[in-house]
Each structure stands twice: as structure tokens, then as C-alpha cells.
Design a protein around this motif. Sequence first.
Motif, PDB file in Angstrom:
ATOM      1  N   LEU A 182      51.074  92.222 -58.880  1.00  0.00           N
ATOM      2  CA  LEU A 182      51.205  90.706 -58.685  1.00  0.00           C
ATOM      3  C   LEU A 182      53.349  90.342 -58.929  1.00  0.00           C
ATOM      4  O   LEU A 182      53.826  89.588 -58.395  1.00  0.00           O
ATOM      5  N   ASP A 183      53.394  91.976 -59.227  1.00  0.00           N
ATOM      6  CA  ASP A 183      54.912  91.485 -59.467  1.00  0.00           C
ATOM      7  C   ASP A 183      55.456  91.864 -58.233  1.00  0.00           C
ATOM      8  O   ASP A 183      56.303  91.616 -57.822  1.00  0.00           O
ATOM      9  N   ASP A 184      55.360  92.399 -57.823  1.00  0.00           N
ATOM     10  CA  ASP A 184      55.492  92.806 -55.552  1.00  0.00           C
ATOM     11  C   ASP A 184      54.869  91.670 -54.933  1.00  0.00           C
ATOM     12  O   ASP A 184      56.332  91.138 -54.398  1.00  0.00           O
ATOM     13  N   TYR A 185      54.198  91.169 -55.588  1.00  0.00           N
ATOM     14  CA  TYR A 185      53.660  90.274 -54.929  1.00  0.00           C
ATOM     15  C   TYR A 185      55.121  89.018 -55.110  1.00  0.00           C
ATOM     16  O   TYR A 185      55.367  87.492 -54.410  1.00  0.00           O
ATOM     17  N   LYS A 186      55.329  88.419 -56.449  1.00  0.00           N
ATOM     18  CA  LYS A 186      55.950  87.759 -56.976  1.00  0.00           C
ATOM     19  C   LYS A 186      57.653  87.654 -56.635  1.00  0.00           C
ATOM     20  O   LYS A 186      58.576  86.716 -55.962  1.00  0.00           O
ATOM     21  N   LYS A 187      57.881  89.224 -55.615  1.00  0.00           N
ATOM     22  CA  LYS A 187      58.954  89.528 -54.819  1.00  0.00           C
ATOM     23  C   LYS A 187      59.480  88.386 -52.889  1.00  0.00           C
ATOM     24  O   LYS A 187      59.979  88.357 -52.923  1.00  0.00           O
ATOM     25  N   PHE A 188      57.934  88.134 -52.990  1.00  0.00           N
ATOM     26  CA  PHE A 188      58.352  87.485 -51.491  1.00  0.00           C
ATOM     27  C   PHE A 188      58.408  86.343 -51.784  1.00  0.00           C
ATOM     28  O   PHE A 188      58.404  85.747 -52.034  1.00  0.00           O
ATOM     29  N   ASP A 189      59.463  85.855 -49.852  1.00  0.00           N
ATOM     30  CA  ASP A 189      60.224  83.921 -50.538  1.00  0.00           C
ATOM     31  C   ASP A 189      59.442  83.564 -49.736  1.00  0.00           C
ATOM     32  O   ASP A 189      59.125  84.018 -48.471  1.00  0.00           O
ATOM     33  N   ASN A 190      58.755  82.339 -49.967  1.00  0.00           N
ATOM     34  CA  ASN A 190      58.016  81.698 -48.978  1.00  0.00           C
ATOM     35  C   ASN A 190      58.105  81.404 -47.903  1.00  0.00           C
ATOM     36  O   ASN A 190      58.079  81.054 -47.010  1.00  0.00           O
ATOM     37  N   ASN A 191      60.359  81.217 -48.269  1.00  0.00           N
ATOM     38  CA  ASN A 191      60.932  80.618 -46.891  1.00  0.00           C
ATOM     39  C   ASN A 191      60.744  81.255 -46.115  1.00  0.00           C
ATOM     40  O   ASN A 191      60.543  80.689 -44.634  1.00  0.00           O
ATOM     41  N   LYS A 192      60.575  82.691 -46.097  1.00  0.00           N
ATOM     42  CA  LYS A 192      60.013  83.603 -44.981  1.00  0.00           C
ATOM     43  C   LYS A 192      58.927  83.527 -44.054  1.00  0.00           C
ATOM     44  O   LYS A 192      59.083  83.191 -42.831  1.00  0.00           O
ATOM     45  N   LEU A 193      57.989  82.788 -44.874  1.00  0.00           N
ATOM     46  CA  LEU A 193      56.942  82.987 -44.164  1.00  0.00           C
ATOM     47  C   LEU A 193      56.879  81.852 -43.740  1.00  0.00           C
ATOM     48  O   LEU A 193      57.060  81.798 -42.292  1.00  0.00           O
ATOM     49  N   GLU A 194      57.674  80.590 -43.919  1.00  0.00           N
ATOM     50  CA  GLU A 194      57.748  79.283 -43.366  1.00  0.00           C
ATOM     51  C   GLU A 194      58.200  79.285 -41.821  1.00  0.00           C
ATOM     52  O   GLU A 194      57.902  79.084 -40.956  1.00  0.00           O
TER      53      GLU A 194
END
Length: 468
Positions: A454-466
Motif C-alpha cells: 500500500l505504501d508503494d501504491y500511494k506513490k503512484f501519480d494518478n495524473n500519469k494514468l490519465e
Amino acid sequence: MEENKNRNYKVFALVVYCFIIYLIVSLVAQYYGTNWKPLANVNLVSDIFRAEVMSDSILINNPNIENDEIMAESIVMEENVIEEVIEEEVDDFNLYLEPHLITDFTRNSQQPAMPNFIKKLVELKNTKKGKIRIAYLGDSMIEGDLLTMTLRELLQDEFGGEGVGFVPIYSNIAGFRTTVTANSSGWKDDHFMNKSSKGFYISGHVFTGNGKASFNDRTIKNNQIPIEKSIIYGKVDNGKLNHNGTEKTLDGTEAVNKTVLANDTSTRLSISSKTAEMPLFGVSFESEDGIFIDNFSFRGSTGFELGKVNSQILNTIQSVNNYDLIVLQYGVNLLFRPKDTNYDYYQTGMQPVIEKLKKSFEGADFLLVSSADRAFRYNGEFKTAIGLPNLIKLQATMAKENEMAFYNQFASMGGENSIVDWASQKPSLANKDHVHPNHRGTRILANNLFNAILDDYKKFDNNKLEEN
């Protein structure tokens, strides 16, 4: 007495005169833009003028901004400059020593250590659609679905999914496993430890014969969701299989094939083979969407055995039953001599295995989980194996050199002598062999690993996904 007063007055006057002179020099230097080295780091007015310059810059670019807003934005700009300095990314191998951390050996990294896998998690969380599979490969530390059963439950609760995933056709510890009820008989089991064997699955087994088996997935919480019940098998032409009383013809031209036998709300599946030479690997229980962990434990394994799996089988697995994350948890079986401290042979033997796996499971992220604690009796007292720190450092080195994420299981369970402490607690968290955490202990290990994910998951930038 009078002499002391005069002396104090002179000291005070000297300090005041020096301050005034210093202030004048600072003002002159700031006004004319001079940079006298002895004054550069202690200029009395530099911070004031710097703030004014920043404010003027903000005002020029934003003519309608108010004075209070200027000051606030100046403060934010200053804080951002400080934050950028503090959070500069640097290569740091010693991160492998940190507990509860999945690392790519980059300190202050703002990117996930498992980027492809985490991106898939974000997509699943946002859309509730698609499948994510984890192949968790290990030794007796995960036998009977220990650790993986809790990790699976936590991940499915967070990201969705129902089903235990892969189950071998037969297992000699089936009665120990609580996540699935399995009864099998009549099978020939070829596996890693049979020197003449070949054609086995990544589980280390291949089953043939006119056997029968029944399974009941006990992980299902929502009995209204259809569950795909599949059979995974090798090459066969016109193979006959009976499932739940219905005959099915299996044809498979690939080294690994997968056929859905039923897709309904039932948690049960019964099979029997009518073609003795048909190679079967296992069955799988999965909902249409969600995350699934396949437990591939093999007692006594060091990880070397994975090199025996045919490359054609490995390559086909990824196209038939795609994995997004490959977890390798080995090490305890290397600690069989209490005085050993050198494990260079492990790197020599495991390096080609890692290269083979990475080539076959293209697109998947890899996570190397270190050995947990293991104790021997030294001078009449159980203590952590003296060579364990060397082994863990070597495992971290292998992870870094092969661009794999790393997780220190030893540190996360408490470090030195933690297995001794776990075994002595009441109720205990480990067996008296001072090697294997029990159900209670592995639940702790699974929770720790889940939180690290989960800590690794929280580093993901949702803007990059968009953007993608």
C-alpha cells in the motif's frame, strides 16, 4: 567597583558599534550587489531583500495579487525549495536494511518500486474491471497457503476479487491448507525432486493418470458472484475429462493450456481423467474481475529448482495465465549449517534462474522477499544463524543487480532473534523448530507486506494514468 562598570560599558559599546558597522556594510553590499566572501553567509539583510525580490517577482507575474497573498506565496516558494533539497533522489543500497519497505534502492523516491504492478492496481481500483495475478513462489515458509492466504484476503478486500486462484491437482499437505478443501487419488506426481522428470509446471509438479479430485474454495465471501473454475494442462489431443458429472474434451497444442469448465456461483469442482497420459497441472478459482494470488510452494526448495522448468512452459504461462507480479521468497533452506557465512554459490546458481524468469514473464514486476529469521543452538542457546545477515545482503545485491524490488522479511519480523522470541511467546507465533512462523506469525508477516504494498501504491501519480 567603578572600574568593573566602566569595563562592562566599554564591552557593550563595542558590541553596539560593531553591529552598526556590520549593518551598514550589509546594506551597502546588498544595495550595490557586491559579494564579499567573509560576509556572504552572514549578511544581516540578505533574507529580507530575498523575500522582497521574490514578492516583486510574484507581483510582476500576477499584477492583481494582494500583499498578503504575496507573502503567503513567498513562504510556499521557500518551503518548496527546501522540500526539493530534502527529497532529492539518491541511490542508496542500504535501504535493504529497512523494515516494512519495498524498495528499488532509491532514497526519497517518489515513484513506486513496482511501477507496472502498481499501475495495474490503480486501474483496477478505479475501474473495478480486469484481472491482476500474482505468482508467489517460495519454500515451506508459505506451504499450505500460509502468508499468501492473508495477503490474498487483504488485497481482495482492498481491490476486489473472489477466489483462491491456483490449486494443484494433488498435494500431500492438502489437509493442512484451510483456504481450499481438496481430496485427490489415483494420480502420478512427477516433480522437481524426481531427477528423470520433465514437463512440470511452475508449481514444480505435473500429474498424469486416471485419477480423480474434488475441490471446494473456502475463500469465497460473496456467494452471489460467478466464479470461473478452470483446468490448466499441457499438450493433449482429444483428452477426456469428466467434471461435475459432465464429460469434456480437452485439446491443447500449447505447452500450457487453460479451459474454463464452469462459470457459476458454486464454489465446488470435481474432476476425473479418462486419458491417463494427459498432463494436468492444476485448477483455478477466479471471479471475472479482481486480484488473485497463486501460491506456488515447494518444500525444501532454494529457488534453484525453478531453472528446471522448461522455457517453453514458462513462456506460454505468461500468454495463457498472465502474471503482473512475480514474488520470490527463498533462503531458509540455504541455512542448513549453523556455521556457514558464505553464500556466494547461491548467487552463482540463482542468477541464471532469475534471468530465465525475467525473460519469460515479460511485463511483470519482480519482488525478491528475503529469508525470514532462522535460529540455531549456539553454546546451548538458540540464536539467529550467524550467516543470515550475509545471505540477506547477498539477496539484496541480486535484487539490485537484476532491477527487482526488494523486501526485507527478516527486518520486518523484528530482526535478530525474532524467531526465538516468536517461538517463546504465549500464544506462540512460530514453531519450536525456530524456522517456521505458524498461522499467527504468518498473518503478521502478511499484514506487514500488505502495508508495504500500500505504501508503494500511494506513490503512484494518478495524473500519469490519465495522461496515458
